[in-house]
Design an enzyme around this catalytic site. Structure first.
Site, mmCIF file in Angstrom:
data_model
loop_
_atom_site.group_PDB
_atom_site.id
_atom_site.type_symbol
_atom_site.label_atom_id
_atom_site.label_comp_id
_atom_site.label_asym_id
_atom_site.label_seq_id
_atom_site.Cartn_x
_atom_site.Cartn_y
_atom_site.Cartn_z
ATOM 1 C CB THR A 42 -0.919 -0.015 1.250
ATOM 2 O OG1 THR A 42 -1.741 -1.164 1.167
ATOM 3 C CG2 THR A 42 -1.783 1.222 1.339
ATOM 4 C CG ASP A 143 -2.375 -7.799 3.522
ATOM 5 O OD1 ASP A 143 -2.688 -7.100 4.515
ATOM 6 O OD2 ASP A 143 -2.981 -7.754 2.448
#
Ligand code: ASN
Length: 589
Positions: A42, A143
């Protein structure tokens, strides 16, 4: 360079390396070099026309150059030209300029797509660039960041430099983002602190990577290290807990283990789990299983079928490691089921996180030189600070610092911490000067960080390398002393050993991965000066430190020129015997 580069191997790394040596720079400029591996996540994403976050190739560095927080244009362009590496602005508290290169991966990936191959690629890139940078920052999606951090911590053997993984929950170029702080703090820490570990930086904490877990999908404090305190906290000041640093104590060079066993898995026990499921899970080709049991390591006592299947698996040579499903705490033999698991050949994973246990299994199982018994032992051994086996280590330092603090009437924690950071380096240095190995060991027992720097940034190893006592140097290295630390004059222990001509000390430092750093011209200058006065011993010192004896000085001349000019026949003979003649002719006409 300094902009996005596809990382395809040697060519690009060579490019990066050449670029990283920069223009002619004098030894007095205090700079640190950090390599940033931008793998995706991100942090660098942008929104597409549907509002979804997606990675965008070749945009990250261009954008960074427009951020004054991330790029001091004036300094960078004066020093490196338009397209050179990036440079952070200096703040009042910084002691070094942070110069960083960004190596952008292609393709950039959302970390949910990461595989063991990606871990190997990252490890290989760090191996190639290792000697050219002081520290490394890996920009990574959040993640699977803890998996990558854990895997790298095992793959990097005898790591001597800091590697920090970071990312963000919101893209760095959004107006409100955690990315800017995470990236900036990671760069500053990587450039200024010798913490030879794979770390994760998030929020305000620098944590040991293999102790971390992603604990929130939304919070800016996305990571936690539930069973181990942070290595450092970055608030107004950056406060490092030096006693918590895990330092490799081997007399070996940094090495990357690049194979991993993929036949591993996580098996989480849950109520009414079927025998069929367990049986299917334990079928070939599985070789290693992390069993996530309840609480303090419990499995249902009334499920003989489960125990039977697990026991059969360990008999077939499968390694089964028991860890807890709880976020904090560890497995013990407190309950009867613990004994049952013991009998079934299941080993304890103590307080390892699932990420650490799984990646450790992949690493341990890929060690072809270890037999099954050794692999079982290694799984239960603290290899990189990933587990607390037995009772946590007890430091007696507080007694010592406490006593001095009391007599000096110092009461606050900050004052005591400061006292510790003054006392220990001073006492370590005194022990080195008096060649007192017993005292060094006692100080380590008191919690002294063997690589703690004094006010001039010098460590006990710097002093020992000036003194030249091989026993003391070896003893410090075995206690985890780091060979890469630069003092405030940019001197490493290796430079000290070279300039005091302690040849045996140079050899052992090289064995532990020490290398010359900084401008090659400056090294050339020193070798030319040695050649001019006929200092053969010094040239041999440089040779042992792997210097290029045909290196030019700032004026373009080599040691051979100076030896000839000043008629230093012994040096001439030595240089010609080393076959530098041809190289010099090539380089200097
Ligand atoms: N899905 C993203 C990733 O792991 C999440 C993030 O980076 N915050 O790549």
């Amino acid at each position: 360079l300094g902009n996005h580069v596809d990382n395809r191997k040697e060519n690009n790394m060579e490019h990066l390396r050449n670029n990283s040596s920069g223009s002619l720079i004098t030894e007095s400029v205090r700079e640190s070099r950090v390599l940033v591996l931008y793998t995706g996540g991100t942090i660098g994403m942008i929104r597409n026309e549907n509002g979804a976050l997606v990675p965008k190739a070749n945009a990250f560095v261009k954008k960074l150059r427009n951020y004054p927080h991330m790029y001091d244009r004036e300094y960078a362009e004066a020093r490196f030209g338009l397209m050179g590496p990036l440079v952070l602005p200096m703040t009042a508290t910084d002691s070094r300029r942070v110069i960083y290169n960004v190596l952008e991966y292609s393709p950039l990936c959302d970390s949910s797509n990461m595989t063991m191959d990606d871990w190997i690629r990252i490890a290989d890139d760090i191996k190639l660039a290792y000697e050219h940078f002081d520290g490394f920052v890996i920009l990574h999606g959040t993640d699977t960041l803890s998996y990558t951090a854990s895997a790298l911590s095992f793959m990097f053997e005898s790591l001597g430099k800091i590697v920090i993984l970071t990312g963000s929950q919101v893209p760095i170029f959004d107006s409100r983002s955690d990315g800017l702080d995470n990236f900036l703090s990671s760069l500053i820490i990587a450039a200024n602190y010798n913490i030879p570990e794979v770390c994760v930086y998030f929020g305000t904490n620098l944590m040991r990577g293999n102790r971390t877990c992603k604990v929130s999908a939304t919070s800016f404090e996305a990571f936690d290290s539930p069973n181990f305190p942070p290595l450092a906290k970055a608030n107004i000041k950056i406060e490092v807990d030096y006693r918590a640093i895990f330092r490799p104590c081997t007399l070996e060079k940094f090495h990357v283990h690049t194979s991993l066993n993929r036949n591993v898995g996580l098996l989480r026990i849950f109520p009414s789990m079927t025998t069929h499921l367990i049986k299917a899970f334990l079928q070939p080709p599985i070789e290693g299983v992390v069993l996530q049991s309840y609480g303090a390591g419990n499995v249902p006592m009334n499920r003989e079928d489960i125990i039977k299947e697990l026991s059969a698996a360990t008999k077939r040579g499968i390694i089964v490691v028991n860890i807890t499903q709880c976020a904090t705490g560890y497995v013990t033999n407190t309950y009867a089921s613990g004994k049952l698991l013991d009998e079934a050949g299941i080993i304890s994973g103590f307080d390892m996180t699932p990420e650490a246990a799984l990646t450790k299994l992949a690493y341990v199982l890929s060690k072809t030189e270890w037999d099954l018994q050794t692999k079982l032992e290694m799984m239960q051994t603290n290899l990189r600070g990933e587990l607390t086996a037995g009772r946590p280590p007890c430091h007696k330092d507080l007694d010592l610092v406490e006593a001095v603090a009391r007599s000096l009437r110092l009461s606050s924690t900050a004052e005591r911490q400061e006292l510790g950071s003054i006392l220990f380096p001073a006492m370590l240095n005194a022990a080195v000067l008096s060649r007192d190995i017993v005292k060094l060991e006692i100080l380590k027992g008191y919690g002294a960080d063997i690589s703690q720097q004094n006010a001039d940034g010098r460590t006990a190893l710097h002093i020992a390398c000036c003194e030249g006592d091989l026993n003391i140097v070896r003893c410090l290295l075995r206690m985890g002393a780091n060979v890469h630390i630069k003092d405030r004059f940019n001197r490493t222990p290796l430079i000290d050993a070279v300039e005091f001509d302690h040849h045996e000390v140079i050899k052992i430092l090289m064995q532990c991965g020490a290398h010359l750093h900084g401008s090659a011209y400056a090294i050339g200058e020193k070798m030319c000066a040695a050649a001019a006065v006929g200092n053969l011993k010094r040239l041999k010192s440089y040779q042992l430190a792997n210097a290029d004896l045909s290196q030019k000085d700032f004026s373009g001349r080599t040691p051979l020129h100076f030896a000839a000019l000043h008629n230093k026949t012994q040096v001439l003979k030595f240089l010609l015997d080393q076959n530098v003649e041809a190289k010099c002719l090539d380089k200097t006409n």
